[in-house]
Motif scaffolding. Sequence first.
Motif, PDB file in Angstrom:
ATOM      1  N   VAL A 192       1.154  -0.981  -0.475  1.00  0.00           N
ATOM      2  CA  VAL A 192      -0.299   0.590   0.067  1.00  0.00           C
ATOM      3  C   VAL A 192       0.719   1.518   0.212  1.00  0.00           C
ATOM      4  CG1 VAL A 192      -1.426   1.536   1.725  1.00  0.00           C
ATOM      5  CG2 VAL A 192      -1.617  -1.109   0.955  1.00  0.00           C
ATOM      6  N   ASN A 193       2.242   1.397   0.847  1.00  0.00           N
ATOM      7  CA  ASN A 193       3.116   2.364   1.122  1.00  0.00           C
ATOM      8  C   ASN A 193       3.963   2.697  -0.633  1.00  0.00           C
ATOM      9  OD1 ASN A 193       1.905   3.102   3.427  1.00  0.00           O
ATOM     10  ND2 ASN A 193       3.527   3.247   4.369  1.00  0.00           N
ATOM     11  N   THR A 194       3.770   1.859  -1.376  1.00  0.00           N
ATOM     12  CA  THR A 194       4.110   2.002  -2.229  1.00  0.00           C
ATOM     13  C   THR A 194       3.638   3.182  -3.390  1.00  0.00           C
ATOM     14  OG1 THR A 194       2.800   0.709  -3.471  1.00  0.00           O
ATOM     15  CG2 THR A 194       4.794  -0.699  -3.147  1.00  0.00           C
ATOM     16  N   ALA A 195       2.518   3.760  -2.792  1.00  0.00           N
ATOM     17  CA  ALA A 195       1.411   4.848  -4.280  1.00  0.00           C
ATOM     18  C   ALA A 195       1.614   4.445  -4.796  1.00  0.00           C
ATOM     19  CB  ALA A 195       2.381   6.014  -2.986  1.00  0.00           C
ATOM     20  N   ILE A 196       1.712   2.860  -5.625  1.00  0.00           N
ATOM     21  CA  ILE A 196       1.120   3.177  -6.740  1.00  0.00           C
ATOM     22  C   ILE A 196      -0.078   2.414  -7.057  1.00  0.00           C
ATOM     23  CG2 ILE A 196       2.395   1.604  -8.888  1.00  0.00           C
ATOM     24  CD1 ILE A 196       5.460   1.539  -7.043  1.00  0.00           C
ATOM     25  N   ALA A 197      -0.881   2.927  -7.716  1.00  0.00           N
ATOM     26  CA  ALA A 197      -2.156   3.044  -7.973  1.00  0.00           C
ATOM     27  C   ALA A 197      -3.009   1.023  -8.261  1.00  0.00           C
ATOM     28  CB  ALA A 197      -2.890   3.453  -8.492  1.00  0.00           C
ATOM     29  N   ALA A 198      -1.921   0.310  -9.419  1.00  0.00           N
ATOM     30  CA  ALA A 198      -1.890  -0.949  -9.255  1.00  0.00           C
ATOM     31  C   ALA A 198      -1.262  -1.676  -8.049  1.00  0.00           C
ATOM     32  CB  ALA A 198      -0.912  -1.489 -10.509  1.00  0.00           C
ATOM     33  N   ILE A 199      -0.554  -1.767  -7.523  1.00  0.00           N
ATOM     34  CA  ILE A 199       0.004  -1.903  -6.483  1.00  0.00           C
ATOM     35  C   ILE A 199      -1.196  -1.749  -4.811  1.00  0.00           C
ATOM     36  CG2 ILE A 199       1.990  -2.522  -4.660  1.00  0.00           C
ATOM     37  CD1 ILE A 199       3.825  -2.105  -6.959  1.00  0.00           C
ATOM     38  N   ILE A 200      -1.626  -1.391  -4.220  1.00  0.00           N
ATOM     39  CA  ILE A 200      -2.227  -0.083  -3.139  1.00  0.00           C
ATOM     40  C   ILE A 200      -3.576  -1.507  -4.458  1.00  0.00           C
ATOM     41  CG2 ILE A 200      -4.005   0.903  -2.800  1.00  0.00           C
ATOM     42  CD1 ILE A 200      -2.016   3.069  -3.298  1.00  0.00           C
ATOM     43  N   PHE A 201      -4.022  -1.810  -5.020  1.00  0.00           N
ATOM     44  CA  PHE A 201      -5.344  -2.396  -5.709  1.00  0.00           C
ATOM     45  C   PHE A 201      -5.183  -3.937  -5.964  1.00  0.00           C
ATOM     46  CE2 PHE A 201      -8.438  -3.888  -8.459  1.00  0.00           C
ATOM     47  CZ  PHE A 201      -9.668  -3.847  -8.647  1.00  0.00           C
ATOM     48  N   LEU A 202      -4.009  -4.332  -5.745  1.00  0.00           N
ATOM     49  CA  LEU A 202      -3.426  -5.754  -5.445  1.00  0.00           C
ATOM     50  C   LEU A 202      -3.624  -5.949  -4.290  1.00  0.00           C
ATOM     51  CD1 LEU A 202      -3.320  -8.418  -7.397  1.00  0.00           C
ATOM     52  CD2 LEU A 202      -0.595  -7.571  -6.772  1.00  0.00           C
ATOM     53  N   ALA A 203      -3.241  -5.004  -3.275  1.00  0.00           N
ATOM     54  CA  ALA A 203      -2.744  -5.385  -2.042  1.00  0.00           C
ATOM     55  C   ALA A 203      -4.599  -5.620  -1.512  1.00  0.00           C
ATOM     56  CB  ALA A 203      -2.158  -4.158  -1.127  1.00  0.00           C
ATOM     57  N   ILE A 204      -5.285  -4.738  -1.732  1.00  0.00           N
ATOM     58  CA  ILE A 204      -7.151  -4.740  -1.189  1.00  0.00           C
ATOM     59  C   ILE A 204      -7.254  -5.726  -1.251  1.00  0.00           C
ATOM     60  CG2 ILE A 204      -8.866  -3.138  -0.979  1.00  0.00           C
ATOM     61  CD1 ILE A 204      -7.110  -0.903  -1.352  1.00  0.00           C
ATOM     62  N   VAL A 205      -6.828  -6.121  -2.526  1.00  0.00           N
ATOM     63  CA  VAL A 205      -7.824  -6.983  -3.416  1.00  0.00           C
ATOM     64  C   VAL A 205      -7.163  -8.766  -3.057  1.00  0.00           C
ATOM     65  CG1 VAL A 205      -8.015  -8.843  -5.252  1.00  0.00           C
ATOM     66  CG2 VAL A 205      -8.895  -6.383  -5.812  1.00  0.00           C
ATOM     67  N   LEU A 206      -6.122  -8.731  -2.329  1.00  0.00           N
ATOM     68  CA  LEU A 206      -5.535 -10.114  -1.972  1.00  0.00           C
ATOM     69  C   LEU A 206      -5.416  -9.989  -0.008  1.00  0.00           C
ATOM     70  CD1 LEU A 206      -2.137 -10.506  -3.291  1.00  0.00           C
ATOM     71  CD2 LEU A 206      -4.114 -11.614  -3.992  1.00  0.00           C
ATOM     72  N   SER A 207      -6.149  -8.954   0.301  1.00  0.00           N
ATOM     73  CA  SER A 207      -6.496  -8.814   1.968  1.00  0.00           C
ATOM     74  C   SER A 207      -6.818 -10.178   2.615  1.00  0.00           C
ATOM     75  CB  SER A 207      -6.254  -7.135   2.247  1.00  0.00           C
ATOM     76  OG  SER A 207      -7.704  -7.162   1.817  1.00  0.00           O
TER      77      SER A 207
END
Length: 442
Positions: A335-350
């Motif tokens: 999430v803290n990468t601030a990269i939209a795609a990675i934030i999205f993936l983190a939330i999906v996998l959470s």
Amino acid sequence: MASFDITIVQLSPAEHQTQLRRAVIASTVGTAIEWYDFFLYSTVTGLVFAKLFFPNSDPWVGTLEAFAIYAVGFVARPVGAAIFGHYGDRIGRKSTLIATLLLMGLATFAVALVPTYDSIGIWGAVILTILRFIQGVGVGGEWGGSVLMSMEWASSNHSRGFIASWPQFGVPCGLFLANLAVLAFSQMSGEQFLAWGWRIPFVLSLLLVVVGLYIRLGIFETPVFAKLLAERRVERAPILEVIKRHPKEIVLSAFARLAEQAPFYIFTAFIFSYGTGTLHVSRDFLLTAVLAASVLSFFSIPFFGHLSDRIGRKNMYMIGTVVTGVFGFVYFGMVNTAIAAIIFLAIVLSLVPHDMMYGPQAALIAESFTGRLRYSGSSLGYQLASIIAGGPAPLIATWLFGRYHTPYAIAGYIAVCAVISLIATVLMKDYTGKSIEGEYEA
């Protein structure tokens, strides 16, 4: 009542399967509606309530105040468990589930009508607190009944994990519907979202209650409770009896839920205030990501429930606690990468680590109690976790971030919850594939 019991006993295998399907559908749909109501409040808390009901507070303090009201719903859940657990073990699973659905739906609808601070000052927050408490009472009585309505129709000891996971399936359904409703009216209302757009999803709750009542009124009482009635083995004071006979099971059930419940509300409620306030991403982006996560849970919850029938309830649950303890650090790192795609993936996998526990959890807890005390015992064990996990989790997360200015403090909190849950699960009995009637009755 006796003729009703005989009808249940004389069902053919085909008729029994039909009733099992109806019970599973009724439990899942009804639970989805109740969780829609509960999660709708959770979602809107981080986006709206701090601004509308605590406008004079510092943003961080306002968020803490909003999440404090949010936590009231969790404090109320054990109250609901005690009230409806009593009646669920006294008058039946079906009647009690109809009452919980009505209570929850009407309280949620009333949230749409609450005036803001600009209209009536602090009284708006007071009314919200009362309605949140009523919501908590309703959902506190819902879980135990919906799980038992499904699980007690199971015709085999080897499928309880899978069958009991379907009411759990109502959680991602409710999460999906709540976030979809907020997203839809966020886009429709635009800049007017804070003025009126957030209220419409609460109004829609009334329509969903009508659907839920129609479905639940058409099902039979479970064979287990019908047999208890026929044999006159219904407890006069089930709550007191289960506390006296099964205190260990109640406490262990609550602590086993720490690693499941606390991270869940961090990943689905706290993320909205953290995402919009710290990461500066849009609310619609976060809503879409949580929507995608809930869709994945549609598949993962019943899968892990089924897997628990194969490898053992405790084994599956313990794997989930370990994965959750590690994933908190991975999540905030992504999430803290601030990269939209990675934030999205983190939330999906959470929600996947959560589902490793949530799939088998219903059977793991419900199997720990005998039939005549099962509604009360499983409800109390499940809902007591709300006081130590779900309710305070977003509040603790907000405080930890404000105090230490790093999300890894929150990840540490998740890891501690995981360790506690792992120990509690180790101490629980595993009834996978075993009979759960008779051995408690002596």
